[in-house]
Design an enzyme around this catalytic site. Structure first.
Site, PDB file in Angstrom:
ATOM      1  N   CYS A 111       0.810  -1.231   0.000  1.00 28.39           N
ATOM      2  CA  CYS A 111       0.000   0.000   0.000  1.00 28.39           C
ATOM      3  C   CYS A 111       0.838   1.273   0.000  1.00 28.39           C
ATOM      4  CB  CYS A 111      -0.965  -0.021   1.174  1.00 28.39           C
ATOM      5  SG  CYS A 111      -1.932  -1.529   1.231  1.00 28.39           S
ATOM      6  N   HIS A 253      -3.487   6.859   1.407  1.00 29.72           N
ATOM      7  CA  HIS A 253      -3.907   5.516   1.004  1.00 29.72           C
ATOM      8  C   HIS A 253      -5.271   5.244   1.638  1.00 29.72           C
ATOM      9  CE1 HIS A 253      -4.348   1.316   0.609  1.00 29.72           C
ATOM     10  NE2 HIS A 253      -4.010   1.029   1.858  1.00 29.72           N
ATOM     11  N   ASN A 283     -10.248  -0.942  -0.108  1.00 28.41           N
ATOM     12  CA  ASN A 283      -8.794  -0.734  -0.086  1.00 28.41           C
ATOM     13  C   ASN A 283      -8.190  -1.409  -1.313  1.00 28.41           C
ATOM     14  OD1 ASN A 283      -6.036  -1.085   0.363  1.00 28.41           O
ATOM     15  ND2 ASN A 283      -6.252  -1.487   2.548  1.00 28.41           N
TER      16      ASN A 283
END
Ligand code: UT7
Length: 327
Positions: A111, A253, A283
């Site tokens: 990420c 993020h 996500n």
């Protein structure tokens, strides 16, 4: 010299799984998922692959920038979920786009991947090795997700985002990045298993070993993010002698709405400076920041001269922040 973003693009699969679809697979509810994460739905691959999504997002970014595939010197794909081990996803994207003059390689940092890919491209452009770069974050996390584990399957989604970067004689903002391998056990995945075309139930049945999926200590990652992201944002601002008041946007993020809210609170900044789209995509790891950038650019929220902080965090553990002045 530095590298500046001059075009963005993104791609999300058309197949959507809402929270109620997840509640058919594991013991959870739309209410719990929304309250604890902010996620409402996620886009999941059917026919698409990490490479096909990366190519589509990349092509859209090239069109947005008015740059031809032949002009690209560097293609950098950030991914942890490529559908091919070799050749690298970036070479596959090169083939799809006809970017015959590009040097291509992948970057794996989960990420934090897009922030690191952006920094890598900016450094290459700043020192004159390349003049035009295509930086992509693309993920098929649904292939790595254990659809029987309610601690993870509620969170993740698939998609890709891309940015075209060009060498520019503007100021180079220094990034700040960190890694702590000793804490990597908080988020792991042993291998990749190609489940394209399978239903979510069959994907899980087809796996022999739980460890082949992502395994996460959600609370540990949550606490790490809430502590480290505000710290690294402050570090990057200090390093570039910029005050928080000068920052127009913090593009984080997109892991969990509560993480974004906690970071805003710890920085004592209004939540309006922290755009979010995790409600739509979940996500998407290294794709989340470029998808959000593309959305903000397309809807006119990004204005020339605005200062933006990008911040990523995740498996590794890794975390980092980069400064952008929008053109
Ligand atoms: O991309 C970077 C990597 N990932 C992240 O940034 C993720 C960071 N972590 C998180 O976002 C959160 O930790 C989660 C969303 C994964 C979990 O939320 P949480 O608030 O930390 O929940 P929890 O694990 O503390 O669980 C709270 C309760 C537990 O029940 P009890 O023990 O209080 O009775 C869990 O068993 O909620 C239960 N629970 C669920 N209930 C319904 C856990 N998952 C679920 C679920 N549906 N999906």
């Amino acid at each position: 010299m530095t590298g500046i973003i001059c075009g963005t693009g993104s791609y999300a699969p058309s197949y959507i799984m809402g929270n109620n679809d997840i509640a058919k697979l594991v013991e959870t509810s739309d209410e719990w998922i929304q309250e604890r994460t902010g996620v409402v739905r996620r886009h999941i691959i059917r026919e698409e692959t990490t490479v096909s999504m990366a190519s589509k997002a990349g092509l859209r970014a090239l069109r947005d920038a008015g740059v031809s595939p032949e002009e690209i010197d560097l293609i950098l794909v950030s991914t942890i979920s490529s559908n091919v081990i070799i050749p690298c996803a970036a070479c596959e994207v090169q083939k799809e786009l006809g970017a015959v003059n590009a040097t291509c390689f992948d970057l794996s940092a989960a990420c934090t991947g897009f922030v690191l890919a952006y920094n890598t491209a900016a450094a290459y452009l700043a020192c004159g090795i390349y003049r035009t770069a295509l930086v992509i974050g693309s993920e098929s996390l649904s292939n790595l997700t254990n659809w029987k584990d309610r601690g993870t399957c509620i969170l993740f989604g698939d998609g890709a985002g891309a940015a075209v970067m060009k060498a520019s004689d503007q100021k180079f903002y220094l990034p700040v990045t960190h890694s702590e391998g000793a804490k990597g056990v908080a988020l792991t995945c042993k291998s990749r298993h190609d489940c394209n075309g399978l239903t979510t139930e069959l994907r899980t049945e087809s796996m022999l070993d739980q460890e082949y999926f992502m395994q996460m200590d959600g609370q540990a990652v949550f606490k790490f993010a809430v502590k480290k992201v505000p710290e690294v944002v402050k570090e990057v601002l200090k390093r570039n002698r910029i005050s928080q008041q000068e920052i127009d946007w913090y593009i984080l993020h997109q892991a969990n709405r509560r993480i974004v809210e906690a970071v805003a609170k710890r920085l004592d900044e209004p939540i309006e400076k922290f755009p979010m789209n995790l409600q739509e995509y979940g996500n998407t790891s290294s794709a989340s920041i470029p998808i959000l950038l593309d959305e903000l650019k397309k809807d006119g929220r990004l204005k020339s001269g605005q200062k933006i902080v990008l911040a990523g965090f995740g498996a590794g553990l890794t975390w980092g922040a980069a400064m952008i002045e929008w053109q």
